[in-house]
Design an enzyme around this catalytic site. Structure first.
Site: not given
Length: 115
Positions: A10-12
């Site tokens: 979910q973390c870019s």
């Protein structure tokens, strides 16, 4: 070469770091640490390799950090490590480990420093 990435899809920044590894032809072991948190031993080794104290590896803006009162300066390193084990969302990401070397992929291009 053994490479692990403690990854949050979910973390870019985590996705970008993983992409750099893939572009460099590195077949990294992807550990989704929210589903499979590191052990106490692994987390301690990561901290030692980074030369960091537990609070330095914590995402202090997370709700869990505030709700658990982890900003209390009287908490021991062991208590902070336990908090990260109990709430892996508190662990800064992504963490890349290669043959005992460790980096935090912020910015993602830092991963190139250990390849």
């Amino acid at each position: 070469m053994t490479v692990k990435i403690y990854h949050n899809p979910q973390c870019s920044k985590s996705r970008q770091t993983l992409q750099i590894l893939q572009e460099e032809g590195v077949a990294a072991e992807v550990i989704e640490y929210l589903k499979q948190p590191p052990s106490r031993e692994e987390l301690t080794q990561i901290l030692q390799a980074l030369g960091m104290r537990p609070r330095d590896l914590m995402r202090q803006g997370e709700a869990e950090y505030q709700q658990a009162g982890l900003d209390n300066p009287d908490l021991s390193d062991e208590q902070l490590i336990q908090a990260m084990l109990d709430h892996p969302r508190l662990i800064e990401r992504p963490i890349v480990v290669k043959d005992g070397q460790v980096i935090i992929g912020r910015p993602p291009q830092r991963v190139l420093d250990i390849l």
